[in-house]
Write a protein that holds these residues in place. Structure first.
Motif, mmCIF file in Angstrom:
data_model
loop_
_atom_site.group_PDB
_atom_site.id
_atom_site.type_symbol
_atom_site.label_atom_id
_atom_site.label_comp_id
_atom_site.label_asym_id
_atom_site.label_seq_id
_atom_site.Cartn_x
_atom_site.Cartn_y
_atom_site.Cartn_z
ATOM 1 N N UNK A 49 48.471 65.475 62.773
ATOM 2 C CA UNK A 49 49.782 64.906 63.054
ATOM 3 C C UNK A 49 50.385 64.177 61.857
ATOM 4 N N UNK A 50 49.697 64.173 60.731
ATOM 5 C CA UNK A 50 50.265 63.559 59.526
ATOM 6 C C UNK A 50 51.429 64.427 59.039
ATOM 7 N N UNK A 51 52.615 63.854 58.858
ATOM 8 C CA UNK A 51 53.762 64.658 58.405
ATOM 9 C C UNK A 51 53.482 65.355 57.077
ATOM 10 N N UNK A 52 54.052 66.533 56.923
ATOM 11 C CA UNK A 52 53.809 67.331 55.723
ATOM 12 C C UNK A 52 54.318 66.649 54.462
ATOM 13 N N UNK A 53 55.246 65.722 54.609
ATOM 14 C CA UNK A 53 55.786 65.012 53.434
ATOM 15 C C UNK A 53 54.796 64.009 52.852
ATOM 16 N N UNK A 54 53.755 63.671 53.602
ATOM 17 C CA UNK A 54 52.787 62.664 53.160
ATOM 18 C C UNK A 54 51.689 63.321 52.331
ATOM 19 N N UNK A 55 51.393 62.736 51.170
ATOM 20 C CA UNK A 55 50.313 63.220 50.315
ATOM 21 C C UNK A 55 49.037 62.451 50.626
ATOM 22 N N UNK A 56 48.015 63.162 51.098
ATOM 23 C CA UNK A 56 46.723 62.530 51.375
ATOM 24 C C UNK A 56 45.898 62.557 50.087
ATOM 25 N N UNK A 57 45.552 61.396 49.586
ATOM 26 C CA UNK A 57 44.842 61.299 48.320
ATOM 27 C C UNK A 57 43.392 61.748 48.462
ATOM 28 N N UNK A 58 42.821 62.318 47.409
ATOM 29 C CA UNK A 58 41.409 62.730 47.467
ATOM 30 C C UNK A 58 40.487 61.517 47.541
ATOM 31 N N UNK A 59 39.340 61.712 48.161
ATOM 32 C CA UNK A 59 38.336 60.657 48.225
ATOM 33 C C UNK A 59 37.594 60.622 46.893
ATOM 34 N N UNK A 60 37.463 59.465 46.263
ATOM 35 C CA UNK A 60 36.753 59.393 44.973
ATOM 36 C C UNK A 60 35.333 59.937 45.085
ATOM 37 N N UNK A 61 34.905 60.640 44.057
ATOM 38 C CA UNK A 61 33.581 61.267 44.072
ATOM 39 C C UNK A 61 32.470 60.241 44.275
ATOM 40 N N UNK A 62 32.603 59.093 43.642
ATOM 41 C CA UNK A 62 31.553 58.086 43.763
ATOM 42 C C UNK A 62 31.459 57.537 45.190
ATOM 43 N N UNK A 63 32.612 57.432 45.874
ATOM 44 C CA UNK A 63 32.562 56.968 47.267
ATOM 45 C C UNK A 63 32.007 58.065 48.170
ATOM 46 N N UNK A 64 32.303 59.328 47.876
ATOM 47 C CA UNK A 64 31.729 60.412 48.659
ATOM 48 C C UNK A 64 30.203 60.354 48.618
ATOM 49 N N UNK A 65 29.650 60.066 47.438
ATOM 50 C CA UNK A 65 28.206 59.916 47.319
ATOM 51 C C UNK A 65 27.723 58.688 48.072
ATOM 52 N N UNK A 66 28.487 57.602 47.996
ATOM 53 C CA UNK A 66 28.123 56.359 48.672
ATOM 54 C C UNK A 66 28.080 56.566 50.186
ATOM 55 N N UNK A 67 28.975 57.397 50.708
ATOM 56 C CA UNK A 67 29.093 57.603 52.150
ATOM 57 C C UNK A 67 28.039 58.545 52.720
ATOM 58 N N UNK A 68 27.255 59.172 51.844
ATOM 59 C CA UNK A 68 26.175 60.031 52.319
ATOM 60 C C UNK A 68 25.068 59.189 52.963
ATOM 61 N N UNK A 69 24.146 59.815 53.715
ATOM 62 C CA UNK A 69 22.993 59.082 54.241
ATOM 63 C C UNK A 69 22.236 58.373 53.122
ATOM 64 N N UNK A 70 21.513 57.328 53.493
ATOM 65 C CA UNK A 70 20.896 56.441 52.500
ATOM 66 C C UNK A 70 20.070 57.176 51.450
ATOM 67 N N UNK A 72 19.787 60.509 50.336
ATOM 68 C CA UNK A 72 20.526 61.332 49.365
ATOM 69 C C UNK A 72 21.472 60.515 48.497
ATOM 70 N N UNK A 73 22.099 59.481 49.072
ATOM 71 C CA UNK A 73 23.042 58.663 48.305
ATOM 72 C C UNK A 73 22.332 57.922 47.177
ATOM 73 N N UNK A 74 21.268 57.203 47.505
ATOM 74 C CA UNK A 74 20.535 56.441 46.489
ATOM 75 C C UNK A 74 19.951 57.383 45.442
ATOM 76 N N UNK A 75 19.412 58.499 45.881
ATOM 77 C CA UNK A 75 18.808 59.459 44.943
ATOM 78 C C UNK A 75 19.860 59.992 43.962
ATOM 79 N N UNK A 76 21.047 60.325 44.463
ATOM 80 C CA UNK A 76 22.107 60.842 43.592
ATOM 81 C C UNK A 76 22.491 59.819 42.528
ATOM 82 N N UNK A 77 22.640 58.556 42.948
ATOM 83 C CA UNK A 77 23.013 57.520 41.980
ATOM 84 C C UNK A 77 21.900 57.288 40.960
ATOM 85 N N UNK A 78 20.648 57.331 41.411
ATOM 86 C CA UNK A 78 19.530 57.147 40.478
ATOM 87 C C UNK A 78 19.481 58.285 39.469
#
Length: 401
Positions: A49-70, A72-78
């Motif tokens: 339902x978001x109007x087509x005129x609205x630009x949805x910004x991409x999720x930052x890559x580092x936050x995508x990693x942060x949002x993963x399960x504990x 895989x997230x910690x392992x990726x950052x390490x």
């Protein structure tokens, strides 16, 4: 030249705040405003339902990693040598595990989440954190904007948040918007040094849209049986909504011989507990958790009664929508209840006890004359709030100090 706006929201999964944002975006004047939307999660019921005129910004890559399960997230950052982020992710998980208060947990976890998000490069005329806590913190810390607005959709005192944490962010906002006069009074009392910033903008609801969507499904959505009392509640499965009161009230009504089917549209962390409570009370055929519905309006329209057993609310959009569809309404006496309905004219406000809820339902169901009186009152009331968008425009244009 168009003014640039950024709205910030955790997700568009479900809930009143999310529906409020989608309604607001549908009313924006895109000839005057260029609108971006930052979401921490791109999945959700209202994304379509978001109007087509609205630009949805991409999720930052580092936050995508942060949002993963504990793990895989910690392992990726390490593996990337990003030790501070690995530490933040670990601490985030530990705090979530051992902190009991959901609101303060979200407040204090921001310090860990924020480490995974860089400052947005684009500069905006106005940035709006459209929900309390994380959205507002992001707006203050991660956005470059000439004006910043934070939105509070709830009775602040009922959330159990730490105001000492929020004051640091409120001091950096130009405006604090909330959804009712009662919520505004609470904010002004809790944050006296910021009371000059508090503005009320009611949730935007459109009767024309609601009536149209209510007619999209004209079939019997409940498969109604003869002599059934169909009750509906809309809201996420959260302790705030007081569903154990609803279940107990349903049990009382069934015990009194009423053929009740009480349906709930919504999803949330309380599903397992509520399912067990329904089972223990042997109400599997009487209290039904329907899950999420992208179009709840046929369900509201076809119900006999709309009931809300909340412990607290800011301004419930679901109640406003039930009013637009002229449903008999029973709500509990939460602090902002009088902002929602006129007692005795548009619905009943009952004490926050299961027996009182059951009595209110019985009274309204049995008194057809009272139902007609309330429907007539609602038919005459001016319930559309589309013009509230002009309150926002005043803030965006600096016309409100």
């Amino acid at each position: 030249m168009k003014k640039s706006l950024l709205f910030v929201m955790p997700s568009l999964a479900s809930g009143g705040g999310e529906r409020s944002l989608v309604n607001l975006l549908s009313q924006m004047d895109y000839s005057q405003y260029e609108v971006d939307l930052f979401l921490f999660n791109h999945e959700g019921l209202f994304m379509e339902y978001v109007p087509k005129e609205v630009t949805i910004l991409p999720i930052p890559e580092s936050y995508q990693l942060f949002a993963q399960p504990l793990g895989p997230s910690v392992w990726s950052f390490l593996m990337q040598g990003r030790l501070p982020l690995a530490y933040s992710r670990l601490m985030f998980s530990l705090k979530n595990r051992y902190s009991r208060n959901l609101s303060t947990r979200e407040q204090y976890n921001w310090r860990y989440i924020s480490s995974s998000i860089d400052l947005l490069q684009k500069k905006y005329d106005t940035a709006i954190g459209f929900l309390e806590k994380t959205s507002t913190y992001f707006c203050v810390e991660k956005v470059q904007a000439g004006r910043k607005i934070g939105w509070v959709h709830i009775d602040y005192d009922e959330l159990g948040m730490d105001p000492d944490f929020d004051i640091v962010y409120f001091e950096q906002l130009d405006h604090i918007v909330t959804v009712s006069e009662e919520c505004a009074a609470i904010l002004k009392k809790r944050f006296p040094s910021q009371q000059h910033k508090v503005n009320v903008i009611h949730n935007i609801v459109s009767p024309a849209v609601i009536h149209h969507m209510a007619e999209e499904n004209r079939s019997d959505v409940y498969n109604r049986k003869e002599d059934e009392l169909i009750i509906l509640t809309v809201g996420r499965l959260h302790p705030q909504k007081g569903y154990e009161l609803a279940i107990e009230a349903c049990k009382i009504l069934v015990g009194q011989g009423y053929n009740v089917r009480w349906h709930v549209i919504g999803e949330g962390a309380e599903r397992a507990r509520l399912t067990e409570l329904i089972k223990v009370n042997r109400l599997e055929n009487h209290f039904i958790l329907l899950g999420l519905k992208s179009n709840p309006y046929p369900y509201i329209k076809q119900a006999d009664l709309y009931v809300q057993t909340s412990r607290f609310e800011g301004k419930s959009i679901a109640i406003d929508e039930a009013k637009i569809l002229k449903k008999p309404i029973v709500i509990t006496r939460f602090s902002t209840a009088a902002d929602q309905i006129r007692e005795g004219l548009e619905g009943l406000i009952v004490d926050m006890q299961a027996s009182s809820v059951a009595q209110g339902i019985e009274k309204l169901f049995r008194d057809r004359g009272l139902q007609r009186k309330m429907a007539d009152q609602l038919a005459q009331a001016r319930l559309g709030t589309e013009d509230e968008i002009y309150q926002l425009y005043s803030l965006l244009q600096g016309e409100v100090s």
